[in-house]
Design a protein around this motif. Structure first.
Motif, PDB file in Angstrom:
ATOM      1  N   GLY A   2       0.803  -1.202   0.000  1.00 41.60           N
ATOM      2  CA  GLY A   2       0.000   0.000   0.000  1.00 41.60           C
ATOM      3  C   GLY A   2       0.843   1.263   0.000  1.00 41.60           C
ATOM      4  O   GLY A   2       2.075   1.225  -0.083  1.00 41.60           O
TER       5      GLY A   2
ATOM      6  N   GLY B 217      -2.903   1.649   6.639  1.00 38.55           N
ATOM      7  CA  GLY B 217      -4.160   1.308   7.291  1.00 38.55           C
ATOM      8  C   GLY B 217      -5.359   2.090   6.801  1.00 38.55           C
ATOM      9  O   GLY B 217      -6.499   1.714   7.099  1.00 38.55           O
ATOM     10  N   TYR B 218      -5.118   3.158   6.036  1.00 36.97           N
ATOM     11  CA  TYR B 218      -6.213   4.008   5.578  1.00 36.97           C
ATOM     12  C   TYR B 218      -5.997   4.384   4.114  1.00 36.97           C
ATOM     13  O   TYR B 218      -4.855   4.470   3.653  1.00 36.97           O
ATOM     14  N   PRO B 219      -7.088   4.647   3.376  1.00 40.16           N
ATOM     15  CA  PRO B 219      -6.946   4.936   1.945  1.00 40.16           C
ATOM     16  C   PRO B 219      -6.284   6.293   1.701  1.00 40.16           C
ATOM     17  O   PRO B 219      -6.502   7.256   2.438  1.00 40.16           O
TER      18      PRO B 219
ATOM     19  N   VAL C 245      -4.542  -2.371  -2.288  1.00 41.00           N
ATOM     20  CA  VAL C 245      -4.560  -2.135  -0.842  1.00 41.00           C
ATOM     21  C   VAL C 245      -5.367  -0.882  -0.515  1.00 41.00           C
ATOM     22  O   VAL C 245      -6.196  -0.880   0.413  1.00 41.00           O
ATOM     23  N   GLU C 246      -5.148   0.201  -1.269  1.00 44.31           N
ATOM     24  CA  GLU C 246      -5.886   1.428  -0.985  1.00 44.31           C
ATOM     25  C   GLU C 246      -7.385   1.215  -1.180  1.00 44.31           C
ATOM     26  O   GLU C 246      -8.203   1.730  -0.409  1.00 44.31           O
TER      27      GLU C 246
ATOM     28  N   GLU D 100      -8.700  -0.850   1.721  1.00 43.69           N
ATOM     29  CA  GLU D 100      -8.784   0.000   2.905  1.00 43.69           C
ATOM     30  C   GLU D 100     -10.001   0.915   2.847  1.00 43.69           C
ATOM     31  O   GLU D 100     -10.642   1.177   3.870  1.00 43.69           O
ATOM     32  N   GLN D 101     -10.348   1.394   1.666  1.00 48.81           N
ATOM     33  CA  GLN D 101     -11.481   2.304   1.525  1.00 48.81           C
ATOM     34  C   GLN D 101     -12.820   1.582   1.629  1.00 48.81           C
ATOM     35  O   GLN D 101     -13.776   2.134   2.189  1.00 48.81           O
TER      36      GLN D 101
ATOM     37  N   VAL E 286     -13.366  -1.758   2.852  1.00 43.58           N
ATOM     38  CA  VAL E 286     -13.229  -3.034   3.552  1.00 43.58           C
ATOM     39  C   VAL E 286     -14.535  -3.468   4.206  1.00 43.58           C
ATOM     40  O   VAL E 286     -14.852  -4.668   4.237  1.00 43.58           O
TER      41      VAL E 286
ATOM     42  N   PRO F 140      -4.088  -8.428   0.027  1.00 44.44           N
ATOM     43  CA  PRO F 140      -4.973  -7.671   0.914  1.00 44.44           C
ATOM     44  C   PRO F 140      -6.362  -8.285   1.053  1.00 44.44           C
ATOM     45  O   PRO F 140      -7.016  -8.110   2.086  1.00 44.44           O
TER      46      PRO F 140
ATOM     47  N   MET G 205      -6.710  -8.803   4.934  1.00 50.76           N
ATOM     48  CA  MET G 205      -7.509  -7.725   5.504  1.00 50.76           C
ATOM     49  C   MET G 205      -9.006  -7.984   5.461  1.00 50.76           C
ATOM     50  O   MET G 205      -9.746  -7.477   6.304  1.00 50.76           O
TER      51      MET G 205
ATOM     52  N   TYR H 127      -1.728  -5.041  10.298  1.00 49.64           N
ATOM     53  CA  TYR H 127      -2.565  -5.016   9.095  1.00 49.64           C
ATOM     54  C   TYR H 127      -2.664  -6.395   8.431  1.00 49.64           C
ATOM     55  O   TYR H 127      -3.371  -6.548   7.433  1.00 49.64           O
TER      56      TYR H 127
END
Length: 784
Positions: A289, A295-297, A456-457, A460-461, A463, A549, A553, A709
């Motif tokens: 990512g 952990g965040y987008p 990944v982004e 994260e957005q 999930v 991911p 995740m 993560y």
């Protein structure tokens, strides 16, 4: 007319309008009632074979058609498989690999927008582009005096004895493009270092440094040179840094990428072997990512770390890749004892030595690296075919779009196949011949090569949506790396889906005795070679592509399929042209897959897996396969670490007990599947919800030890080789070289705590398979 007359007129007119409205309403109601009665008469008078759906109380609900409970139309399966055309894939690949398309460049956007238009034109219901503001990395290409280079300099005179070429040689006119990026390792620390000592560290693995330690060879303060292969390049760089090296040169040895074929007439563009100037680009970032938003987008409003903050995890060592032609010039200057036979490669005209001072005592090795990090935009393209009955249940297909240069193999072979699969499915939807039961989502990821950035982004957005609604993720990073047989990586729930699909697809090598892709795969890679009835071998997932991911995740059953080479014939670390500029259309079209039949077969398998997951009423995820695979993993863990764990008061048999309990419950659940009343949509829904929840239940919200993560307690990448999958990764990584840790008590407490987490997690997963009113175990003690 006075006002009173006007009021009277208005009142009468209102009455007339009211009366007319009543007549109109009554007529409309009569028409509607007649229409409904007609439908009901027609439905039940002309379709006596259709059954009513049972209510929860056992009576019947009228109105559920047999078509709703079918597992899709078999003719659609055939039409999709037969509709995928090799010549289309070839033309897509020609276009995709015509020019370089590095992430974060204008070409990245151009390909994303072109794919958006393609999906829209071919009948997908929704298509959109997700944009992220991320930190990527690029070499200097404008100032030749400061471009990345390896030099040998005479410290006494300042003369440059040797300097590496800035670019790979042009071997075919198709490579002669102005925007070819020179070889570099993304996120390398920039700067210049030099050393009068150069140490050869073989593959740069943990065991290689252990061997050097046994020989009293210290790399601290020196430059090291390592050959590519065996482990992820980022782990090579990190291990060099951990051992005190100030720089690392990575090269592709002919032993690993050319099978000793180094004559120019034997390599690309005449064959698939790597030529001397070919260099493997690639990231050395160990995480996944965007580095600045872990952990965040990486959206516009995201909080961003500074590049120098430890949480960003950026590499701390100067790193650069070269071809074996450059490596030959460097290795020839090394001194020291000859290496063992296991450390020898095939660079011509070189005697492999451990190293030390160079052959001339006044010479030094110099690394000049100007690679710099830069915030840019990258793009995911998402295309959706909405499900007809369960649109809130998703089957995801993914491939990344970005390449280091032309990328005809990685990733554009997969992108070309995805375009053809989406075309066939989209056209069926557009022509009203088919619409899947559940939604199918095509995902074209950006910036995968930098560390799975786009996927990944996006995860994260979204999930929370994905965790609630997704069935599975089907990845094709690249369609082929050889033309021998299919190979698959997967989590166990999808094994049967892959097997079933491959049994339907003809073997692209039609002259062989094996009729289907499954037959060839089983013969080439049996799980048990001593068993004639063995199923094919399926590998575990690591972190080598965008499935990572989804597993770590989201807890999403995931797989990756492709065609590969014969490992018994070719002992290679990867396909030879990997991440070099020689991954051209010519290499695929004229050498690796003439006729594109293996691309076609990969697409047919991929499409059929997606169709089966999207159309089958009871989701075809096999929990017994999962339980059996877990039992095997527990036995392997026992062989490797059981004695050590028992010696430290860990009751290993507890792990076997909870795993046996899971197997028992999985078999009981599978037995109940045969009794599901498919006319009861609520019963089907809750069974499917249990299947979807099962893999999610192996997620630990606190993550693995030291890896918040990575949340799947059974499947994640190894900490010492990011490419490789590891079973019980938190436990195995905590046990790695534990005997060398001076804080034995603290380290073993980590192991004991995580072991208890594993036990709880398996028990929790077991509870998800029980009947919905019996998810808690029954305790006799203390019961009344």
């Amino acid at each position: 007319m006075d006002m009173s007359d006007s009021n009277e007129y208005m009142f009468k007119d209102a009455n007339r309008r009211h009366a007319n409205r009543k007549i109109w309403i009554c007529g409309a109601v009569a028409i509607i009632i007649g229409f409904v009665i007609g439908i009901l008469i027609g439905r039940y008078a002309t379709c006596p074979e259709e059954k009513d759906a049972p209510k929860q109380d056992g009576t019947f609900l009228p109105g559920v058609s047999d078509s709703i409970i079918k597992d899709g139309d078999p003719k659609i399966s055939e039409e999709i498989i037969n509709g995928i055309r090799a010549d289309n894939i070839r033309e897509y690949l020609r276009d995709l690999s015509e020019n370089p398309h590095l992430a974060g460049t204008p070409a990245d956007w151009e390909q994303a927008d072109k794919l958006r238009k393609f999906w829209t034109d071919n009948g997908l219901d929704e298509v959109f582009i997700s944009e992220y503001d991320v930190l990527l990395s690029y070499p200097n290409t404008t100032d030749e005096d400061n471009m990345n280079q390896i030099q040998i300099v005479d410290n006494s005179t300042g003369d440059i004895i040797y300097k590496s070429p800035l670019y790979e040689d042009i071997l075919d006119e198709s490579e002669n493009k102005s925007n070819v990026v020179p070889p570099f390792n993304a996120y390398s620390k920039p700067g210049t270092v030099e050393s009068d000592q150069l140490i050869y560290v073989n593959y740069g693995r943990v065991e290689d440094y252990t061997h050097l330690d046994s020989l009293k060879i210290n790399v601290s303060g020196k430059i090291v040179i390592a050959r590519y292969g065996k482990i992820f390049r980022g782990d090579k760089a990190n291990l060099a840094y951990m051992h005190g090296a100030i720089g690392i040169i990575l090269y592709s040895d002919p032993a690993d990428y050319a099978m000793g074929q180094t004559d120019s007439s034997q390599v690309y563009p005449h064959d698939w072997w790597l030529p001397a100037s070919g260099a493997q680009r690639g990231t050395i970032f160990l995480r996944s990512g965007d580095p600045l938003t872990p952990g965040y987008p990486a959206t516009e409003t995201a909080y961003r770390l500074g590049e120098d903050e430890p949480e960003a995890g950026l590499p701390k060592i100067i790193t650069h890749p070269v071809g074996y032609g450059i490596a030959e010039k460097i290795l020839q200057q090394m001194t020291g004892d000859n290496v063992t036979s296991e450390w020898e490669g095939d660079v011509p005209n070189v005697t492999y030595r451990y190293g030390g001072q160079l052959s001339n005592s006044t010479w030094k090795v110099k690394m000049r690296i100007s690679t710099a990090n830069k915030r840019v935009n990258t793009y995911n393209v998402i295309g959706i075919i909405r499900g007809a009955i369960e649109p809130d249940r998703y089957v995801l297909l993914g491939n990344h779009r970005d390449a280091w240069v032309f990328g005809s193999i990685d990733p554009s072979s997969g992108t070309a196949v995805m375009k053809e699969v989406s075309r066939v499915m989209g056209q069926l939807v557009k022509s009203n011949k088919w619409r899947p039961r559940r939604s199918i989502i095509f995902c074209s990821w950006g910036a995968e090569e930098y560390g799975l950035v786009g996927s990944v982004e996006w995860v994260e957005q979204y999930v929370k949506n994905l965790a609630e609604r997704s069935l599975a993720y089907l990845n094709v990073d690249l369609a082929l790396q050889g033309n021998f047989s299919l190979r698959a990586l997967s989590t166990p729930l999808l094994y049967d889906v892959i097997f079933s699909a491959t049994k339907k697809v003809p073997n692209p090598d039609s002259t062989e005795i094996h009729k289907t892709v499954y037959d060839k795969w089983k013969a080439s890679f049996p799980k048990d070679s001593s068993d004639p009835n063995s199923v094919p071998r399926v590998g575990g997932v690591g972190s080598g592509s965008d499935y990572a991911p989804m597993v770590k995740m989201v807890g999403l059953p995931s797989c990756d399929v492709r065609y590969t080479f014969d490992p018994n014939k070719y002992q290679l670390s990867s396909y030879p042209l990997y991440h070099s500029k020689y991954e051209t259309f010519k290499a695929v079209d004229e050498i690796m897959d003439r006729g594109f039949k293996h691309h076609q077969a990969t697409g047919q398998v991929w499409a059929e897996m997606a169709r089966a997951l999207a159309d089958t009423m009871v989701i075809p995820l096999d929990v017994v396969n999962f339980a059996m695979e877990l039992l095997s993993l527990v036995n392997t863990l026992d062989d490797d670490y059981g004695t050590m764990l028992r010696n430290h008061s860990i009751t290993f048999d507890d792990l076997k007990t909870v795993t046996d309990n899971l197997k028992t419950e999985a078999m009981a659940f599978k037995s109940r599947l045969t009794k599901v009343n498919k006319y009861n949509p609520l019963e089907v829904r809750h069974i499917n919800d249990q299947l979807i929840l099962f893999e999610r239940s192996f997620l630990d919200p606190q993550g693995l030890p030291g890896r918040p993560y990575a949340r799947h307690v059974l499947f994640a990448e190894s900490l010492v080789n990011t490419y490789a999958g590891s079973s019980f990764p938190g436990l195995v990584d905590s046990l790695f070289e534990i005997e060398k840790d001076p804080d034995q008590k603290g380290r073993w407490n980590i192991v004991k705590k995580h072991f208890s987490v594993i036990l709880f997690t398996i028990e929790s997963a077991t509870s998800t398979l029980r009947e919905v009113t019996k998810f808690m175990p029954v305790f006799n003690k203390g019961s009344s």
